[in-house]
Design an enzyme around this catalytic site. Structure first.
Site, PDB file in Angstrom:
ATOM      1  N   MET A 175      70.354  -0.610  20.417  1.00  0.00           N
ATOM      2  CA  MET A 175      70.969  -1.397  19.278  1.00  0.00           C
ATOM      3  C   MET A 175      70.825  -2.711  19.345  1.00  0.00           C
ATOM      4  O   MET A 175      71.348  -3.715  18.881  1.00  0.00           O
ATOM      5  CB  MET A 175      72.522  -1.049  19.280  1.00  0.00           C
ATOM      6  CG  MET A 175      72.710   0.513  18.882  1.00  0.00           C
ATOM      7  SD  MET A 175      74.501   0.668  18.223  1.00  0.00           S
ATOM      8  CE  MET A 175      75.559   0.040  19.631  1.00  0.00           C
TER       9      MET A 175
ATOM     10  N   TYR B  64      69.861  -6.545  21.263  1.00  0.00           N
ATOM     11  CA  TYR B  64      70.439  -7.604  22.289  1.00  0.00           C
ATOM     12  C   TYR B  64      70.119  -6.971  23.778  1.00  0.00           C
ATOM     13  O   TYR B  64      70.782  -6.630  24.534  1.00  0.00           O
ATOM     14  CB  TYR B  64      71.985  -7.751  21.991  1.00  0.00           C
ATOM     15  CG  TYR B  64      72.607  -8.881  22.411  1.00  0.00           C
ATOM     16  CD1 TYR B  64      72.040 -10.062  21.753  1.00  0.00           C
ATOM     17  CD2 TYR B  64      73.219  -9.061  23.584  1.00  0.00           C
ATOM     18  CE1 TYR B  64      72.654 -11.420  22.182  1.00  0.00           C
ATOM     19  CE2 TYR B  64      73.767 -10.473  24.071  1.00  0.00           C
ATOM     20  CZ  TYR B  64      73.275 -11.566  23.320  1.00  0.00           C
ATOM     21  OH  TYR B  64      73.668 -13.002  23.651  1.00  0.00           O
TER      22      TYR B  64
ATOM     23  N   GLY C  86      68.489  -3.542  31.561  1.00  0.00           N
ATOM     24  CA  GLY C  86      68.678  -2.109  31.371  1.00  0.00           C
ATOM     25  C   GLY C  86      67.738  -1.696  30.493  1.00  0.00           C
ATOM     26  O   GLY C  86      67.101  -0.436  30.930  1.00  0.00           O
ATOM     27  N   HIS C  87      67.579  -2.281  29.343  1.00  0.00           N
ATOM     28  CA  HIS C  87      66.644  -1.957  28.343  1.00  0.00           C
ATOM     29  C   HIS C  87      65.248  -1.813  28.813  1.00  0.00           C
ATOM     30  O   HIS C  87      64.402  -1.195  28.380  1.00  0.00           O
ATOM     31  CB  HIS C  87      66.826  -2.706  26.796  1.00  0.00           C
ATOM     32  CG  HIS C  87      68.264  -2.347  26.292  1.00  0.00           C
ATOM     33  ND1 HIS C  87      69.237  -3.242  26.188  1.00  0.00           N
ATOM     34  CD2 HIS C  87      68.753  -1.352  25.687  1.00  0.00           C
ATOM     35  CE1 HIS C  87      70.171  -3.025  25.710  1.00  0.00           C
ATOM     36  NE2 HIS C  87      69.944  -1.689  25.201  1.00  0.00           N
TER      37      HIS C  87
ATOM     38  N   GLU D 115      71.295   6.009  31.542  1.00  0.00           N
ATOM     39  CA  GLU D 115      72.456   7.070  32.011  1.00  0.00           C
ATOM     40  C   GLU D 115      73.886   6.276  32.220  1.00  0.00           C
ATOM     41  O   GLU D 115      75.003   6.934  32.171  1.00  0.00           O
ATOM     42  CB  GLU D 115      72.016   7.333  33.457  1.00  0.00           C
ATOM     43  CG  GLU D 115      71.168   8.539  33.766  1.00  0.00           C
ATOM     44  CD  GLU D 115      70.711   8.822  35.153  1.00  0.00           C
ATOM     45  OE1 GLU D 115      71.594   8.481  36.189  1.00  0.00           O
ATOM     46  OE2 GLU D 115      70.029   9.574  35.304  1.00  0.00           O
ATOM     47  N   LYS D 116      73.913   5.161  31.715  1.00  0.00           N
ATOM     48  CA  LYS D 116      75.199   4.324  31.642  1.00  0.00           C
ATOM     49  C   LYS D 116      75.950   5.124  30.679  1.00  0.00           C
ATOM     50  O   LYS D 116      77.308   5.198  30.620  1.00  0.00           O
ATOM     51  CB  LYS D 116      75.129   3.129  31.219  1.00  0.00           C
ATOM     52  CG  LYS D 116      76.573   2.289  31.346  1.00  0.00           C
ATOM     53  CD  LYS D 116      76.314   0.610  30.912  1.00  0.00           C
ATOM     54  CE  LYS D 116      76.375   0.689  29.477  1.00  0.00           C
ATOM     55  NZ  LYS D 116      77.636   1.064  28.733  1.00  0.00           N
TER      56      LYS D 116
ATOM     57  N   SER E  89      75.284  -4.036  30.316  1.00  0.00           N
ATOM     58  CA  SER E  89      75.763  -3.577  28.807  1.00  0.00           C
ATOM     59  C   SER E  89      75.681  -4.741  27.838  1.00  0.00           C
ATOM     60  O   SER E  89      75.846  -5.926  28.322  1.00  0.00           O
ATOM     61  CB  SER E  89      77.043  -3.225  28.787  1.00  0.00           C
ATOM     62  OG  SER E  89      77.594  -2.927  27.526  1.00  0.00           O
TER      63      SER E  89
ATOM     64  N   ARG F 253      77.741  -5.159  25.688  1.00  0.00           N
ATOM     65  CA  ARG F 253      78.936  -5.861  25.537  1.00  0.00           C
ATOM     66  C   ARG F 253      79.269  -6.943  26.681  1.00  0.00           C
ATOM     67  O   ARG F 253      80.509  -7.399  26.230  1.00  0.00           O
ATOM     68  CB  ARG F 253      79.971  -4.705  25.499  1.00  0.00           C
ATOM     69  CG  ARG F 253      79.624  -3.830  23.944  1.00  0.00           C
ATOM     70  CD  ARG F 253      80.631  -2.815  23.665  1.00  0.00           C
ATOM     71  NE  ARG F 253      80.879  -2.288  22.292  1.00  0.00           N
ATOM     72  CZ  ARG F 253      80.249  -1.279  22.044  1.00  0.00           C
ATOM     73  NH1 ARG F 253      79.708  -0.413  22.682  1.00  0.00           N
ATOM     74  NH2 ARG F 253      79.977  -0.998  20.625  1.00  0.00           N
TER      75      ARG F 253
HETATM   76  O1  PAF Z   1      73.071   3.474  23.304  1.00  0.00           O
HETATM   77  C1  PAF Z   1      72.624   3.292  22.166  1.00  0.00           C
HETATM   78  O2  PAF Z   1      72.074   2.006  22.209  1.00  0.00           O
HETATM   79  C2  PAF Z   1      72.984   3.734  20.893  1.00  0.00           C
HETATM   80  O3  PAF Z   1      74.092   4.599  21.132  1.00  0.00           O
HETATM   81  C3  PAF Z   1      71.873   4.590  20.222  1.00  0.00           C
HETATM   82  C4  PAF Z   1      71.582   5.714  21.396  1.00  0.00           C
HETATM   83  C5  PAF Z   1      70.653   3.702  20.228  1.00  0.00           C
HETATM   84  C6  PAF Z   1      72.239   5.219  19.151  1.00  0.00           C
HETATM   85  O4  PAF Z   1      72.521   4.063  18.218  1.00  0.00           O
END
Ligand code: PAF
Length: 289
Positions: free
Chosen positions: A31, A33, A37-38, A152-153, A189, A191
């Site tokens: 999603m 940002y 982690g990403h 896995e978070k 995260s 958030r």
């Molecule tokens: O984990 C996320 O960022 C979201 O829930 C996902 C898997 C991209 C689905 O919108």
């Protein structure tokens, strides 16, 4: 040092279909940002795609997975920074569809995964996992990856996606990637950006509570109630924390009176701190993860 190549931005399903045709594709749905982690997921995707494969990252803040009183409108967004993070981690393509593309006028289909979706975050956030399963299935159909990687978070989300992919014969390999943590232990995260640096340091109490459960398990405790008590004791003194759940579950997301040695056993926590709902989890046996 040369700057990393920013990924190609595609916005329509037709563009994505053309780009992925005939390639091995590793896919990281997000999603946006993007944080470390990403980036870890994207680096793992680069590895999974191989030198000739394509790494696709999607950035789509999915309205269907937010409840009416949740943070959809203020969810953090920064596409420019996402392009830099994704490029540096090795992404080739960033798919960034419009809401009206994903959910055009008259859209009326959703996917509900029963059982694993029901408790914990499924109970706290009604409709959330239907929104997640629906958008992930749509994205998998659009991107047609060989492998898709998830953090896995979001342990329950991962269980829901695995179940859906099995049940609906989607034909994609789903890989979970371990949670990346700040030095304090706080799980990364998007958030976390709602919290000040001091609040983030305080929020690391969640990971300390999970570690306390691990320690009790490693010391030989097998009664679920006692394991959960060890974790809740760490949270008890924390002012400003409102606990939603701290629960030990097996791979099927069900709680049992006594835990066995299943490496899928996990302790999950969700709490509201300083007005922000955070989740985290750890394996009961860190060696078995
Ligand atoms: O984990 C996320 O960022 C979201 O829930 C996902 C898997 C991209 C689905 O919108």
């Amino acid at each position: 040092m040369t700057a990393a190549v920013r990924p190609q931005v595609l916005v329509t399903p037709a563009e994505v279909r053309r780009r992925v045709a005939g390639r091995r594709v590793a896919f990281v749905p997000t999603m946006g940002y993007l944080h470390e982690g990403h980036a870890t997921l994207i680096r793992a995707a680069r590895e999974a795609a191989g030198p000739d494969g394509l790494v696709v990252v999607s950035v789509f803040v999915n309205p269907m997975q937010f409840g009416p009183n949740e943070d959809l409108s203020r969810y953090p967004r920064d596409l420019d920074r996402d392009l830099t993070v994704a490029g540096e981690a090795g992404a080739d393509v960033l798919f960034h569809p419009e809401v009206s593309t994903m959910y055009p006028e008259g859209y009326s289909t959703s996917v509900t995964v029963q059982g694993v979706s029901d408790g914990l975050d499924g109970a706290a956030r009604p409709g959330h996992f239907t929104g997640v399963a629906t958008v992930v299935l749509k994205l998998l159909h659009l991107v047609r990856p060989d492998v898709a990687l998830f953090g896995e978070k979001d342990w329950q989300q991962l269980a829901v996606i695995r179940r859906m992919v099995r049940d609906l014969n989607v034909g994609v390999e789903i890989r979970g990637v371990p949670t990346v943590r700040a030095p304090s232990g706080l799980a990364l995260s998007s958030r976390n950006s709602y919290l000040t640096a001091e609040e983030q340091a305080r929020a690391a109490v969640l990971s300390r509570a999970l570690s306390a459960v691990q320690a009790a398990y490693l010391a030989g405790e097998r009664a679920t109630a006692a394991l959960e008590t060890a974790g809740r004791a760490v949270l008890a003194g924390e002012a400003g924390l409102s606990l939603d759940y701290l629960t030990v579950v097996g791979g099927d997301m069900q709680t049992r009176e006594m835990v066995d040695n299943d490496p899928m056993n996990r302790v999950l926590v969700a709490a509201r701190l300083f007005g922000v709902r955070l989740i985290d989890n750890m394996p009961l046996d860190p060696g078995a993860a």
